[in-house]
Design an enzyme around this catalytic site. Structure first.
Site, PDB file in Angstrom:
ATOM      1  N   TYR B 135       0.802  -1.194   0.038  1.00 12.07           N
ATOM      2  CA  TYR B 135      -0.070  -0.171  -0.040  1.00 12.07           C
ATOM      3  C   TYR B 135       1.030   1.241   0.011  1.00 12.07           C
ATOM      4  O   TYR B 135       1.498   1.447   1.105  1.00 12.07           O
ATOM      5  CB  TYR B 135      -0.745   0.068   1.150  1.00 12.07           C
ATOM      6  CG  TYR B 135      -2.099   0.945   1.488  1.00 12.07           C
ATOM      7  CD1 TYR B 135      -2.402   1.936   0.641  1.00 12.07           C
ATOM      8  CD2 TYR B 135      -2.738   0.722   2.434  1.00 12.07           C
ATOM      9  CE1 TYR B 135      -3.309   2.648   0.740  1.00 12.07           C
ATOM     10  CE2 TYR B 135      -4.103   1.481   2.968  1.00 12.07           C
ATOM     11  CZ  TYR B 135      -4.270   2.566   1.735  1.00 12.07           C
ATOM     12  OH  TYR B 135      -5.178   3.508   1.913  1.00 12.07           O
ATOM     13  N   LYS B 163      -1.334  -1.327  -4.237  1.00 15.98           N
ATOM     14  CA  LYS B 163      -2.161  -0.217  -4.329  1.00 15.98           C
ATOM     15  C   LYS B 163      -1.562   1.187  -4.336  1.00 15.98           C
ATOM     16  O   LYS B 163      -1.027   1.387  -3.226  1.00 15.98           O
ATOM     17  CB  LYS B 163      -3.241  -0.365  -3.083  1.00 15.98           C
ATOM     18  CG  LYS B 163      -4.104   0.850  -3.031  1.00 15.98           C
ATOM     19  CD  LYS B 163      -5.051   0.470  -1.679  1.00 15.98           C
ATOM     20  CE  LYS B 163      -6.338   1.831  -1.709  1.00 15.98           C
ATOM     21  NZ  LYS B 163      -5.619   3.146  -1.618  1.00 15.98           N
TER      22      LYS B 163
END
Lengths: 307, 307, 307, 307
Positions: B135, B163
């Protein structure tokens, strides 16, 4: 109500190889600190690798410390987490474990605002009877506490103290002056720097929370005593000796590891070399110092007369 | 092994007034999302107020979601904490609760380094069988993930996805190209932006994790479908409509509150106005939107044809 | 009034060994660019080493360029300095030299504010008849231009264009949308990125100012032409080829030199290898690339079919 | 060779309404400063609005100052520009005008590196016989000077002094210690802070360059004299008085203008109120203080006994 003053080291946390707390080493380290004359201990601060400790290890640290210190000096406990409800959980544990005061940062991870930080401290105040110290550490939380807010919260009885690790000595001086001008005599103000302790005390700080005191507590106690006795030159010389000792924190170069690992790794290596703890392992994902770096630290300790 | 693709909204978390999870609203919100055709859900991401949720509330969110989704789409669970051992605890909970994949940031609070971030992901890999998404969210953790590191970790089977919420579209493009050049076909790459989803898909992204999909999931599904169908102009028009809708996140001015509160407050207010959830309260210490700000949000929703 | 559109490379400035302008190389480089079909040139931008050029060298660059281009394409001139009165001096020189438009950043060195930046552009507007482009380059000036301010200044006729080198593609998209929604058809909007040109054009940008066009102008012209012709896949492939080529800018590692030297040094080395200029020396105190780094650049150019 | 010591105010520059230098006011301000016992003057530093002054105005400032001071104290001249060749031009002017020393920052606007900053100072050293002070001002140039580099350059005779405006008092302390440990007795070390001057002198600094001395030079001279005489308590009281006076720099709130305008505007307003200069106008695009802010400054001056 405990009155806070003097040298309150932010204790490093000794681990076993499986990263559980090495409670024997922790107790021995506490003995070393107490024998050196420190005036309090701060567990679960940034130097404790609090950011790396699961909750149950945090609890072991504080319970072990409170039991071992047994009231000889106050125990401050860091309640370090991202926002109000999570901090509140740590506060409950610290209360149960018998801490004398709580140390709390601004919210982090989230993009915050002074109005929200103020709300944070006010809400936490309503959840505990223990004194709350604001922990100003922009290096970790990426927000600087607003001086007017601190003074306002102190005036309203929300804050009992400040630990200023911001490195902004001019702002620290203004905080001390603001405290005096508003007659906030109950607000304890501590510097979190290990490098200008004599000057902070000269400016009126109540004490210091120096990470390097893990390695040389007697040195910092000596600074405190000398400033109290008016021996400013002696205090300066001692501070300069400790400033040289601080070079251990850059034994590992920035190309190789984070400044956190390099600093805490050096503290723990030196603590082990001095026999305070058994194991200098750091919590993951921090990287270990290599042989060359350890040798450099040993050299600096020897020069400083600590080995 | 689940293959990840499409629109995977980072779900906001509805609360009751006592800040426990409003599970009825959460289920209703999931129904809305699933009905709109979303391809997965991401719980306990930044939009979920994960930084504000105590551990037991986090567990409720993920258990409720997994049970309610019942395998219709994959459930990704954020395991958001400061360092390896703490993240590992969240991973265990997510595994027990039945998550399909884990989403993990770089260490924060501590001053870290790429070598340590890499170590972090490798150690976590050894502790779980579930796919791990990196992330990349420098806004929250104050470190940008290194592209070469991501590709190396993907090549070694450590990472199954990324992400990217860094806002660095040029870097995102280079990541996609690096994936292709190295033949890392198993690495799922998602943009975390809600503002350039059509372009990210055009560049080869597998999908998007847009916070604004909490308010208008159908819009994002439409962008995905149109790009798939080659209707790039239609996708662009839809993205522009959603870009205008995004103005709700600045209804509250920066002088008054943090950008976190302003954005998540707007999402929750809009979700309530649209009937997705019952209560738009935010976790402390975030500040509530005022009447004027809510009115402005209502106006924007009306213009967008969503009320 | 010139209408600005297309590929407008920010020209690198060739030097002799004594750091005077190598006007022969500059003219040859202009010929290469014009032959490739570029639609304008931007002299004295960041890629020109404008920050390194004494005023009299800046004048030589712009005079030589205006004379050599001879009206075939518009010449934009950077008027890069810290604040209003100093920028005004550069504007006077650019006017005398015959530039077609001026490019101006926010104030820097000083700690500024949006209200002051707006004042800056308004005051400069009153001092010249030439079109003014706002140059959004936070990497250099450490301030991001406010979108609402740009649109307000465009509406008031202060700004004729924007060169957005901020790397914030979502903000760029919102700027383009704001332009359309306010009917500001006279505002030319260019991306300063070299890595997402096709996407910027797709979003509605008028053109691009890509530093890498110094090395491969035909590639960027091809992207522009393909997007115009609706060949989005072809444009994407070309952009990806150029993204790979951009790797030359990291031939020199960050441990060894600044990212400025590494990037401009790579551009100039590649320009020399391709025969566009005679000498790749950079202005002091930038460091030269070493043999290994030059070899790596040569390899990348060869792979790209440019040698 | 001049030896530098004591209080060396960074002079503000008085303007006429057309932003030319008000030489009468400049001379009067110099008289005020000299009468107060200051030990040198620093023209064309950040407090002078150097970033706002065209080259010919810079020349007027330094020529006027050198002529008026007439050797009574040394005159240091800021040579503030982005990179080596541009700084070299300012150095030539300062030499011609008769400055006693030069003050030079790290490169800015460009993304630089310690190796390049070192190169910058070495190249400038080869171009002048005058002493060069390194000006450490990350607030303006967004780079902190490396301590090891400073000490290396001092050891090699490149640097004769440092003006440290970084606000990093711990680093300042380490610099002073490094100077002593290496026997670099020729390196003059000044703090650029106005808020901890007594402490800096106690640590061994040669003097201070306090912007607030434009308003109250006698106060800073008194701190210097008291520290010299061993009256540390008296010095501290005086510093605290000046710390309170410094509140004038936040009379204008951050919502309304940049911190540059607010600070320099306050200095100039106070200088005018005290009769040192005729006109408090600031160079564009800085914004003027409003009546309420001026009234607040007047109140603070009155409380401080300066009106």
């Amino acid at each position: 109500m405990t009155r806070f003053t003097g040298i309150i080291p932010p204790l490093c946390t000794p681990f076993r190889d499986d990263f559980t707390i090495d409670v024997d080493s922790l107790r021995r380290h506490l003995d070393v600190q107490l024998a050196a004359g420190i005036h309090g201990v701060f567990v679960l601060g940034s130097s404790s690798e609090v950011a790396f400790l699961p909750d149950r290890q945090r609890r072991v640290v504080i319970e072990t410390t409170v039991a071992h210190v047994a009231g000889r000096v106050p125990v401050l406990a860091g309640c370090i987490d991202m926002t109000t409800l999570r901090v509140a959980e740590h506060i409950r544990v610290a209360e149960e474990a018998g801490a004398d005061a709580l140390v709390v940062t601004a919210p982090y991870y989230t993009r915050t605002h002074t109005a929200e930080i103020e709300q944070h401290f006010r809400l936490l105040r309503s959840r505990t009877e223990l004194p709350i110290f604001a922990y100003d550490i922009p290096m970790a939380v990426h927000t600087k506490l607003d001086r007017a807010m601190i003074l306002r919260l102190a005036g309203d009885g929300v804050l009992s103290g400040v630990k200023d690790s911001s490195g902004d000595e001019a702002g620290f001086s203004a905080l001390l002056l603001g405290r005096r001008d508003r007659g906030l005599t109950d607000l304890a103000v501590f510097t979190g720097s290990e490098l200008v302790v004599d000057l902070a005390l000269r400016m009126g700080a109540d004490g210091a929370v120096p990470g390097l005191a893990n390695v040389d507590p007697a040195g910092y106690v000596s600074i405190f005593d000398r400033v109290r006795a008016g021996d400013l030159d002696g205090a300066r010389r001692e501070q300069e000796r400790l400033l040289r000792l601080f070079a251990i924190t850059s034994a590992a170069p920035p190309e190789r590891m984070g400044r956190g690992s390099a600093g805490l790794g050096a503290f723990k290596a030196a603590m082990k070399m001095r026999g305070f703890i058994d194991n200098s392992v750091m919590a993951p994902p921090q990287l270990p110092l290599n042989d060359e770096e350890l040798l450099s630290i040993k050299g600096t300790l020897t020069e400083a007369g600590l080995l």
